[in-house]
Structures are given as C-alpha cells and as structure tokens.
Design an enzyme around this catalytic site. Structure first.
Site, PDB file in Angstrom:
ATOM      1  N   TYR A 152       0.855  -1.197   0.000  1.00 40.41           N
ATOM      2  CA  TYR A 152       0.000   0.000   0.000  1.00 40.41           C
ATOM      3  C   TYR A 152       0.879   1.230   0.000  1.00 40.41           C
ATOM      4  O   TYR A 152       1.841   1.320   0.767  1.00 40.41           O
ATOM      5  CB  TYR A 152      -0.924   0.025   1.230  1.00 40.41           C
ATOM      6  CG  TYR A 152      -2.353  -0.182   0.793  1.00 40.41           C
ATOM      7  CD1 TYR A 152      -2.979   0.794   0.014  1.00 40.41           C
ATOM      8  CD2 TYR A 152      -3.045  -1.349   1.076  1.00 40.41           C
ATOM      9  CE1 TYR A 152      -4.262   0.597  -0.454  1.00 40.41           C
ATOM     10  CE2 TYR A 152      -4.330  -1.541   0.615  1.00 40.41           C
ATOM     11  CZ  TYR A 152      -4.937  -0.560  -0.158  1.00 40.41           C
ATOM     12  OH  TYR A 152      -6.200  -0.745  -0.630  1.00 40.41           O
TER      13      TYR A 152
ATOM     14  N   GLU B 252      -0.562   4.744  -0.589  1.00 40.68           N
ATOM     15  CA  GLU B 252      -1.377   5.937  -0.848  1.00 40.68           C
ATOM     16  C   GLU B 252      -0.527   7.173  -0.620  1.00 40.68           C
ATOM     17  O   GLU B 252       0.226   7.265   0.353  1.00 40.68           O
ATOM     18  CB  GLU B 252      -2.596   5.951   0.081  1.00 40.68           C
ATOM     19  CG  GLU B 252      -3.648   4.955  -0.339  1.00 40.68           C
ATOM     20  CD  GLU B 252      -4.836   4.909   0.613  1.00 40.68           C
ATOM     21  OE1 GLU B 252      -4.813   5.603   1.656  1.00 40.68           O
ATOM     22  OE2 GLU B 252      -5.781   4.166   0.310  1.00 40.68           O
TER      23      GLU B 252
ATOM     24  N   ASP C 294      -5.599  13.608 -25.471  1.00 38.89           N
ATOM     25  CA  ASP C 294      -5.540  12.196 -25.069  1.00 38.89           C
ATOM     26  C   ASP C 294      -4.757  11.459 -26.151  1.00 38.89           C
ATOM     27  O   ASP C 294      -5.262  11.212 -27.247  1.00 38.89           O
ATOM     28  CB  ASP C 294      -6.965  11.648 -24.942  1.00 38.89           C
ATOM     29  CG  ASP C 294      -6.987  10.162 -24.567  1.00 38.89           C
ATOM     30  OD1 ASP C 294      -5.944   9.499 -24.690  1.00 38.89           O
ATOM     31  OD2 ASP C 294      -8.063   9.674 -24.170  1.00 38.89           O
TER      32      ASP C 294
ATOM     33  N   THR D 271      -2.644   6.156 -22.330  1.00 38.74           N
ATOM     34  CA  THR D 271      -2.449   4.813 -21.812  1.00 38.74           C
ATOM     35  C   THR D 271      -0.968   4.494 -21.998  1.00 38.74           C
ATOM     36  O   THR D 271      -0.257   5.197 -22.725  1.00 38.74           O
ATOM     37  CB  THR D 271      -3.292   3.766 -22.575  1.00 38.74           C
ATOM     38  OG1 THR D 271      -2.988   3.881 -23.961  1.00 38.74           O
ATOM     39  CG2 THR D 271      -4.766   3.964 -22.352  1.00 38.74           C
TER      40      THR D 271
ATOM     41  N   LYS E 254      -0.336   0.776 -25.489  1.00 36.08           N
ATOM     42  CA  LYS E 254      -0.635   0.651 -26.929  1.00 36.08           C
ATOM     43  C   LYS E 254       0.682   0.820 -27.708  1.00 36.08           C
ATOM     44  O   LYS E 254       1.563  -0.022 -27.574  1.00 36.08           O
ATOM     45  CB  LYS E 254      -1.717   1.657 -27.316  1.00 36.08           C
ATOM     46  CG  LYS E 254      -3.026   1.418 -26.557  1.00 36.08           C
ATOM     47  CD  LYS E 254      -4.112   2.360 -27.005  1.00 36.08           C
ATOM     48  CE  LYS E 254      -5.448   1.998 -26.441  1.00 36.08           C
ATOM     49  NZ  LYS E 254      -5.861   2.661 -25.247  1.00 36.08           N
TER      50      LYS E 254
ATOM     51  N   ARG F 156      -0.440  -2.389 -18.982  1.00 37.53           N
ATOM     52  CA  ARG F 156      -1.759  -1.762 -19.029  1.00 37.53           C
ATOM     53  C   ARG F 156      -1.846  -0.671 -17.960  1.00 37.53           C
ATOM     54  O   ARG F 156      -1.640  -0.956 -16.779  1.00 37.53           O
ATOM     55  CB  ARG F 156      -2.765  -2.875 -18.762  1.00 37.53           C
ATOM     56  CG  ARG F 156      -4.202  -2.605 -19.010  1.00 37.53           C
ATOM     57  CD  ARG F 156      -4.900  -3.906 -19.301  1.00 37.53           C
ATOM     58  NE  ARG F 156      -4.486  -4.338 -20.622  1.00 37.53           N
ATOM     59  CZ  ARG F 156      -4.988  -3.861 -21.760  1.00 37.53           C
ATOM     60  NH1 ARG F 156      -5.961  -2.986 -21.745  1.00 37.53           N
ATOM     61  NH2 ARG F 156      -4.539  -4.271 -22.913  1.00 37.53           N
TER      62      ARG F 156
HETATM   63  N1  PLP Z   1      -8.321   7.173 -24.600  1.00 39.60           N
HETATM   64  C1  PLP Z   1      -8.221   6.661 -25.829  1.00 39.60           C
HETATM   65  C2  PLP Z   1      -8.032   7.586 -26.985  1.00 39.60           C
HETATM   66  C3  PLP Z   1      -8.286   5.272 -26.019  1.00 39.60           C
HETATM   67  O1  PLP Z   1      -8.208   4.764 -27.244  1.00 39.60           O
HETATM   68  C4  PLP Z   1      -8.453   4.447 -24.886  1.00 39.60           C
HETATM   69  C5  PLP Z   1      -8.520   2.976 -25.008  1.00 39.60           C
HETATM   70  O2  PLP Z   1      -8.767   2.408 -25.996  1.00 39.60           O
HETATM   71  C6  PLP Z   1      -8.572   5.046 -23.634  1.00 39.60           C
HETATM   72  C7  PLP Z   1      -8.497   6.408 -23.515  1.00 39.60           C
HETATM   73  C8  PLP Z   1      -8.890   4.250 -22.405  1.00 39.60           C
HETATM   74  O3  PLP Z   1      -7.922   3.444 -21.969  1.00 39.60           O
HETATM   75  P1  PLP Z   1      -8.263   2.241 -20.923  1.00 39.60           P
HETATM   76  O4  PLP Z   1      -8.831   1.143 -21.742  1.00 39.60           O
HETATM   77  O5  PLP Z   1      -6.917   1.969 -20.322  1.00 39.60           O
HETATM   78  O6  PLP Z   1      -9.219   2.796 -19.926  1.00 39.60           O
END
Ligand code: PLP
Length: 419
Positions: A53, A55, A199, A225, A228, A234
C-alpha cells in the site's frame, strides 16, 4: 505460506494463461490498441510490489515501508517526464479512462460541458459518451469529421466551441488514422477560454519519438495509456505543466483512486526506459512505414480507407461498398488467425455491434519485426479472405500463411523455454 508455483497451485488459471500465450504467439495481432510488452515489462509487473500500500506520493505517503516503491515511482516519473519533455507526470492512473476521469474531476464540476470527438467518428468512450461516466457526470457535445475528407473539421470544432462554450475540449481518438493538429485545438480553446486536454493513448509511442507532433507544452493536460504504441503495461499517465501539479495529484489520489498499483508502476518505469532507448525510434518508424504499406496495398486492391490512407499506426477500412459488414469481416479474419476489430466509420449506417468498418494496426506485428514485405503478404491475405469469406480453401490457405509468418517471426520464445 504455500510456495507452490502457479502451475501446481492453480492449474486452471495456469492453463488459461498458457492458452493465451499460444493464442498471441500463433496469430497475427492487428488490433491497433494492442502490443506485446517486453519480457522485462512483464517481469516487472509480476512482482511483490503488488503487496504494498502506498497511498500518497513518493516521500509523502500514508503508509510506512514505502522506500522501494518510492524508488520505482520516482524512476517512472523522471523517465516519463524525460520521454515526453513534460514538467509534471503522474504515473498512478490505473488506466487511460482513469487518467481522463482524474483530469475532468480535478478541473470541472459535475454538469459542466465537455466536448470531444464523436465515438462513431473515432473518439473514445471517456470523451463524453452517454454510456460512460464522462457523458453522465458531465454534459457533453461532440465534434465529428468532415464528410468529404473524413478528417477533423477544425472550423466545425471552432464553431461548435464558440456556440456552446465547453469548459474543456478533448483532442484525441481511438480510430483516427491522421495527424491531429494540437495547435489548432489550442487556438480554439484559447479563443473561448477553456481547457484543452490531449488524449494521446493511441499515438503515445509516436509522440515520444517525434513521429507525431507533441501536445506537451501545447495542451493544458495530456493523458495517455501506457500499453498501446508505447508498449508498456496496461495503465495510464497524466502529463502537464508544473502549475497544475497539486490539483492533478489530488485528483488522482485521493480524488478517484486509493492505493496505486506499485507493481504496474515498476513496469511503467521499465517501459519508459525502453522507450528512451535508441531502438524505440526505429521501432516506431517501422510501425508507421508498415501501416503506410498496408494502407497502400489495400487501396491498390480496391479497398476504401477512411480518409484515404494513414499517417500513423492504424488503418480504418470502409466496407460500405463491399458485401461484408465489419462484424462479418472480424469473424472471417479471426477464423484464419488474424485478430482485428470491427469499428464504426464516420456516418456509419450500421450500429456499433455490426459496423461498416474494420480497424487494423501495426504496432504488435512490428514488435515481431515484420516489415514491408510481410505487410504486402498480409494485405493479400486480407483481400482474399474478405472477398470470399466462406470459401474453405481460401481460409485454409490463409491459415497456412498466418502460421508461416508466426513461425518466421517468433514471439515469447523465453516463455516456451520455461514450460
Ligand atoms: N483514450 C483513448 C483515446 C483510447 O483509445 C483508450 C482505449 O482504448 C482510452 C483512452 C482508455 O484506456 P483504458 O482502456 O486503459 O481505460
């Protein structure tokens, strides 16, 4: 404590994992959001830090005994900052969706208006979809693609933003094969006085090596993320300027999460280290080259691609003029060991369970060191299967091609040896 290994202790789970190893090894993984994490990344995430843990943040935890987890979190943060040239990095979000949630809840109030790309045009659930927290906790509107060019229509984004005045604009996508102009988005956000979040979940690997223009230093917040194109475990991350540090730190913990997954953070540190090594640029270059060759070959065979090609790691085939739906195409290719996903295309007349599109990506194949020649072979195979999905001899021939490629470009040899 029972110190037997997994195989002895739990043969059912062990068996399922072995089967998954076989599936990943013996098929062509062409899901654009998937990759093969390295042995070192997988080793790092399967470690005793899962017990801890922690936090809080390094040096300011709510638990004792955090010396070593502090060490890995500091490494992960320093490497993420270096990799993306960011002043601030938070490596604790458990996933990409949680990174987005932390940003929204740190800077917006429930009911505020958010504006992202339409899910059906390539956006992500967490950008304001009504079936996701982002579209229920917040009000949301979405921008789409230009029907002719099938690219982001920045004038539409601007008009919509000026009219509706969202508190935040989200630039980023899950199925958009073209470059995103983060500077244009920033101009629009500045004009109406709202935040901009980029994002980069899909394109993070390309951004890290400069093959896609970076939003770092442009957008207020950058989320991603790590699993990918970035090829880590993950998970999620948030990058920003120093001035947002306190709010974002609190937004993640205690805002939306409790204890961070320290074993995953260890693996993130390893992945960022790998991404900082010179080989990562070559890998990403090949990812983009492979996607370009695949796109060219498919178009040469008469397939329509959304936006007429690709600038990044993914391709979206438009099957509207073909006698096959996205769902049927996914199933047919799955039967020969090519793993892809059906995907809505802009202005799709079919629902999300059927779709008129197929999304293909090259990150995982490129990790197996496949190059242009193999992309041509795979494009030919896809064409034959999609044009004659019920012809057993076509399918049998395709299965052989897949099997040959998988043997020529092996993966997980170290796991085979462990068996
Ligand atoms: N943002 C985008 C553009 C994504 O393509 C994805 C996942 O496919 C995510 C966020 C979310 O990621 P997670 O599946 O780890 O929640």
């Amino acid at each position: 404590m029972d110190e037997r290994g997994l195989q002895q202790l739990d043969p059912e789970v062990y068996g399922a994992i072995r089967s998954e190893i076989g599936r990943e090894r013996d098929s062509l993984v062409m899901i654009a959001s998937e990759n093969y994490a390295s042995r070192a990344v997988i080793e790092a995430q399967a470690n005793v830090m899962t017990n801890k843990y922690a936090e809080g943040y390094p040096g300011v935890r709510y638990y004792g005994g955090c010396d070593y987890v502090d060490e890995v979190e500091r490494l992960a943060v320093d490497r993420a900052r270096k990799l993306f040239g960011a002043k601030y990095a938070n490596v604790q979000p458990h996933s990409g969706s949680q990174a987005n949630m932390a940003v929204y809840l740190s800077f917006l109030k429930p009911g505020d208006l958010i504006m992202g790309m339409d899910l059906r045009h390539g956006g992500h659930l967490s950008h304001g979809s009504p079936v996701n927290f982002s579209g229920t906790v917040f009000n949301s509107i979405s921008y789409g693609l230009d029907p002719k060019t099938q690219r982001i229509d920045y004038d539409q984004v601007r008009d919509l933003a000026k009219k509706r005045k969202p508190r935040i604009i989200i630039a980023g996508a899950s199925a958009y094969p073209r470059l995103i102009d983060f500077h244009r988005f920033k101009e629009i956000a500045q004009e109406i006085g709202c935040y901009l979040m980029a994002d980069i979940a899909h394109i993070a690997g390309l951004v890290a090596v400069g093959l896609h223009p970076t939003p770092v230093g442009v957008a207020d917040f950058v989320t991603s993320t790590t699993h990918k194109t970035l090829r880590g475990p993950r998970g999620g991350i948030i990058l920003s300027e120093k001035k947002y540090e306190n709010k974002l730190d609190k937004g993640v913990f205690p805002g939306i999460q409790g204890g961070p997954l320290m074993h995953i953070i260890a693996a993130k540190a390893v992945a960022f280290g790998e991404a900082l090594s010179p080989g990562f640029l070559d890998y990403q270059k090949q990812v983009v080259t492979n996607a370009g060759v695949l796109a060219g070959e498919l178009m040469g065979s008469g397939f329509d691609l959304v936006s007429g090609g690709t600038d990044n790691h993914l391709i979206l085939i438009d099957l509207t003029r073909r006698k096959i739906t996205g769902q049927e195409a996914e199933t047919a290719l799955g039967r020969v060991g090519v793993v892809v996903n059906k995907n809505s295309i802009p202005f799709d007349k079919k629902g999300p369970k059927v779709t008129s599109g197929l999304r293909l990506g090259t990150p995982a194949l490129t990790t197996r060191e496949m190059k242009e020649k193999e992309m041509r072979i795979i494009a030919g195979l896809i064409k034959r299967v999609l044009e004659d999905p019920n012809n057993e001899s076509v399918l049998m021939d395709a299965r052989e091609v897949v099997s040959d490629l998988c043997q020529t470009f092996p993966i997980y040899q170290y796991l085979d040896k462990e068996r």
